[in-house]
Structures are given as C-alpha cells and as structure tokens.
Design an enzyme around this catalytic site. Structure first.
Site, PDB file in Angstrom:
ATOM      1  N   GLY A  72      34.370  42.846  32.832  1.00 28.85           N
ATOM      2  CA  GLY A  72      33.842  42.717  31.467  1.00 28.85           C
ATOM      3  C   GLY A  72      32.729  41.685  31.356  1.00 28.85           C
ATOM      4  O   GLY A  72      31.719  41.923  30.676  1.00 28.85           O
ATOM      5  N   GLY A  73      32.887  40.561  32.005  1.00 34.48           N
ATOM      6  CA  GLY A  73      31.841  39.531  31.956  1.00 34.48           C
ATOM      7  C   GLY A  73      30.566  40.027  32.616  1.00 34.48           C
ATOM      8  O   GLY A  73      29.452  39.815  32.101  1.00 34.48           O
ATOM      9  N   SER A  74      30.717  40.715  33.739  1.00 37.40           N
ATOM     10  CA  SER A  74      29.553  41.277  34.437  1.00 37.40           C
ATOM     11  C   SER A  74      28.868  42.321  33.561  1.00 37.40           C
ATOM     12  O   SER A  74      27.641  42.420  33.534  1.00 37.40           O
ATOM     13  CB  SER A  74      29.981  41.942  35.749  1.00 37.40           C
ATOM     14  OG  SER A  74      30.626  40.996  36.569  1.00 37.40           O
ATOM     15  N   ALA A  75      29.667  43.098  32.835  1.00 41.95           N
ATOM     16  CA  ALA A  75      29.104  44.106  31.929  1.00 41.95           C
ATOM     17  C   ALA A  75      28.234  43.423  30.873  1.00 41.95           C
ATOM     18  O   ALA A  75      27.117  43.868  30.590  1.00 41.95           O
ATOM     19  CB  ALA A  75      30.231  44.897  31.267  1.00 41.95           C
ATOM     20  N   ASP A 108      29.374  41.794  40.835  1.00 39.24           N
ATOM     21  CA  ASP A 108      29.640  43.034  40.093  1.00 39.24           C
ATOM     22  C   ASP A 108      28.520  43.379  39.105  1.00 39.24           C
ATOM     23  O   ASP A 108      28.518  44.478  38.535  1.00 39.24           O
ATOM     24  CB  ASP A 108      30.943  42.914  39.278  1.00 39.24           C
ATOM     25  CG  ASP A 108      32.186  42.874  40.163  1.00 39.24           C
ATOM     26  OD1 ASP A 108      32.065  43.078  41.386  1.00 39.24           O
ATOM     27  OD2 ASP A 108      33.276  42.635  39.614  1.00 39.24           O
ATOM     28  N   LYS A 119      34.548  48.858  34.719  1.00 37.98           N
ATOM     29  CA  LYS A 119      34.697  49.562  36.006  1.00 37.98           C
ATOM     30  C   LYS A 119      36.132  49.484  36.490  1.00 37.98           C
ATOM     31  O   LYS A 119      36.897  48.586  36.108  1.00 37.98           O
ATOM     32  CB  LYS A 119      33.753  48.980  37.077  1.00 37.98           C
ATOM     33  CG  LYS A 119      33.967  47.502  37.428  1.00 37.98           C
ATOM     34  CD  LYS A 119      35.021  47.204  38.463  1.00 37.98           C
ATOM     35  CE  LYS A 119      35.263  45.714  38.644  1.00 37.98           C
ATOM     36  NZ  LYS A 119      36.501  45.344  39.262  1.00 37.98           N
ATOM     37  N   VAL A 161      39.448  40.959  28.874  1.00 42.34           N
ATOM     38  CA  VAL A 161      38.903  39.756  29.509  1.00 42.34           C
ATOM     39  C   VAL A 161      39.787  39.358  30.688  1.00 42.34           C
ATOM     40  O   VAL A 161      41.020  39.352  30.576  1.00 42.34           O
ATOM     41  CB  VAL A 161      38.818  38.596  28.487  1.00 42.34           C
ATOM     42  CG1 VAL A 161      38.282  37.327  29.149  1.00 42.34           C
ATOM     43  CG2 VAL A 161      37.916  38.992  27.325  1.00 42.34           C
ATOM     44  N   ALA A 162      39.134  39.020  31.810  1.00 39.69           N
ATOM     45  CA  ALA A 162      39.853  38.667  33.048  1.00 39.69           C
ATOM     46  C   ALA A 162      40.868  39.747  33.396  1.00 39.69           C
ATOM     47  O   ALA A 162      41.980  39.474  33.840  1.00 39.69           O
ATOM     48  CB  ALA A 162      40.523  37.285  32.935  1.00 39.69           C
ATOM     49  N   GLY A 163      40.470  41.001  33.199  1.00 36.97           N
ATOM     50  CA  GLY A 163      41.378  42.136  33.401  1.00 36.97           C
ATOM     51  C   GLY A 163      41.111  42.913  34.666  1.00 36.97           C
ATOM     52  O   GLY A 163      41.729  43.943  34.909  1.00 36.97           O
ATOM     53  N   GLY A 164      40.150  42.473  35.486  1.00 38.54           N
ATOM     54  CA  GLY A 164      39.801  43.228  36.693  1.00 38.54           C
ATOM     55  C   GLY A 164      38.932  44.431  36.382  1.00 38.54           C
ATOM     56  O   GLY A 164      38.847  45.374  37.165  1.00 38.54           O
TER      57      GLY A 164
END
Ligand code: ATP
Length: 297
Positions: free
Chosen positions: A100-103, A135, A8, A94-97
């Site tokens: 990704g983790g939420s996805a 998220d 997102k 990763v940790a890019g805003g």
C-alpha cells in the site's frame, strides 16, 4: 490530478540466502489486484499529505509518508522546488503485505508529474521509483511481473486471463523487516541450506494460459512460515479458505493479509462471504487481477 493505484499479491516469493549487505536475492512474481488507493495532487506552496479512508489512522502524515518522499524525489529529479497537497484515499490495508505504501508513492509520482507539467517518461519515473523502494516500480506498471535481485529488476509477464481472488484482512499489520528477520531466524535455527531462488516454470505456464487451478497449486511464499510464526491465528484462516474450495491459499507477501485464489467471480463472492460468516476472517474482500498500475483518472 487523481491517480488510481492497485495493491499487489505475490504469487511466488522466493527468498534467497541472507546477503552480506543484509538483503536477500529474490524471485518475486507480483500480480496487481483490484483493491485501490487514490492519490489526489493539488497545487500548493509546499508538499503536504492528508490520508482519508478506513486505514487512515495507521498512516504517518509526516516526511516519512511514502507519497511525500516520492513527490520530493520527483521535484529533486526535476531540479526545482515544487509544492503539492496530496490527499490519499486509502483502501489498501496498511502493513498488510499488499504494498500500500509503495502504491501511494507510485500514485504521487504520476500525479505530481502531471500536476507540475514535467512530462517525464515512464522510464524516468521507474528509476525514481526504484530508489524509493523495491515494490514501487511494480506499483507504477501493475499487471503481472517478475522482480529479481532485491526485487527491483522487473520484467512484465503476459497472462492468459483474469484471476479471481479473496483477501482476508487482518486486524493490525506486520512489519516487513520483522518478517524477514523471523525468516532468517527460522532458517538459522534449522541450519538448512537455503537454495538460490528460481522462477517456477509451472507457475509461469499457469499465468500464461490463465489456468486458475494450476496457478492455485503453484502459489508459494518463502515468508509464509515466518508470518505464521509471528501470527499463528493466520493458519486456521488459510485452512478455512481451503475448506471452502479455494484453489490456493497463501499469506500475501510479508502478511498478515491472506490471499485465496477462487474458481471464478461467483466463487470469490461466496468464499468471501463464507470466510466472514464463519468468523475465519473479520473482513474478506473479493478482487481480480491482473489490473493496470498507477493511472490518471
Ligand atoms: P509491502 O507489501 O511492500 O512489504 P506492506 O503492504 O506490508 O508493504 P505498507 O502498507 O506499504 O506495508 O506500509 C508499511 C509501513 O509504511 C506502514 O506501517 C507505515 O508506517 C509506513 N507508511 C509510510 N507511508 C505510507 C503510506 N502512504 N501508506 C501506508 N503506509 C505508509
């Protein structure tokens, strides 16, 4: 079971004053874009995760992995002990805003719901998702949606067309918590009154009519100043995108990914090429949105 789930970008991220519980009230307009992780779930005795793809070395594979946490939460909700070997094909930085983790958490919920034959409706998955992170519910539904409260109260927004984007990926991530802390620090230093977050009506209209020019001039992110303070090298990247005709240039969420709105697909391709050719970004990816949330493929 294989589930594809998108990244997102926040087209509006308005951060209210710091609350006593340490959170902020937000107006958060999420927009799902065509950069995808895939989550595969296979039968197993226990719940495990393996991460493949270009960002795999930055993702934990222990119990802190959000896909594992999601699978465990789903099993707990179903009141049984289930197992699944989860394999994440990681394309979202990763940790890019870009959530990704939420996805991956959303992908694991949909994949395990199917693998275990639970047949839980989306409403139940949304509730479990909300407990996993603010998220995660959006990653389930995708499209474009506005989140209020801590970001977890979601309403879907109709959009009038497809928007074309370029994402400049940075080397190394930024922790969301440190960006919020920097935002609070900057605000305390200036002593300025922080307004209550409000949905931008012009942005809503631009999304509804599919007007990329109007969307570009209404993009906003209250975390941007903090992300730029922590990563000053992002400012010239944003400037370079504007110079190459981006309709809007913004830090994505808590950064450090930078998002550029293009005129159309051809402009997005050209813009991505210019950003890398001039060295303004070491990697730039063209994508479009809105796209659907977590989906079985
Ligand atoms: P957001 O946009 O939601 O603030 P983000 O895109 O900046 O998040 P993520 O990629 O979601 O950040 O990852 C944040 C941290 O979560 C990572 O540094 C990593 O240690 C941890 N993490 C746990 N599980 C995962 C996962 N499956 N994929 C990516 N990161 C994960």
């Amino acid at each position: 079971m294989t589930v594809r789930v998108p990244a997102k970008v926040n087209v509006q991220l308005s951060v209210g004053p710091l609350r006593e519980d340490g959170y902020h009230d937000l107006v958060n307009v999420f927009h799902a874009v065509s950069i995808f992780d895939e989550v595969v779930a296979k039968e197993s005795e226990s719940i495990t995760v393996q991460v493949d793809g270009k960002w795999s070395d930055q993702v934990p594979v222990d119990d802190t992995n959000l896909a594992i946490r999601a699978a465990r939460a789903l099993a707990k909700h179903a009141g049984r002990t289930y197992g699944a070997d989860l394999v994440i094909q990681k394309d979202i930085p990763v940790a890019g805003g870009m959530a990704g983790g939420s996805a991956d958490a959303a992908g694991a919920l949909v994949a395990c719901n199917e693998l275990w034959g639970l047949g839980l409706p989306i409403e139940d998955l949304m509730e479990i998702a909300g407990d996993l992170g603010s998220d995660v519910p959006f990653s389930l539904i995708g499209g474009t949606a506005v989140g209020t409260g801590r970001g977890e109260q979601l309403s879907e927004l109709p959009t009038g067309g497809t928007f074309h984007w370029v994402f400049a990926l940075a080397n190394g991530g930024l922790s969301t918590a440190s960006v919020y802390a920097e935002c609070d620090r900057l605000r305390a230093a200036t002593g300025a009154q922080v307004p209550w977050p409000q949905l931008n009506d012009s942005l809503m209209e631009a999304l509804g009519t599919g007007d990329a020019y109007a969307l570009g001039s209404n993009l906003s992110n209250d975390l941007q100043a903090a992300a730029l303070n922590l990563r000053p090298e992002l400012a010239p990247t944003l400037d370079a995108g504007r110079q190459h005709g981006a309709l809007g240039a913004i830090v994505s969420g808590s950064g450090p990914t930078c998002a550029f709105l293009a005129i159309d697909a051809t402009h997005a391709r050209d813009l991505a090429q210019s950003l890398t050719a001039t060295g303004a970004a070491h990697t730039a990816v063209a994508a479009h949105g809105p796209v659907q949330g977590a989906v079985l493929i």
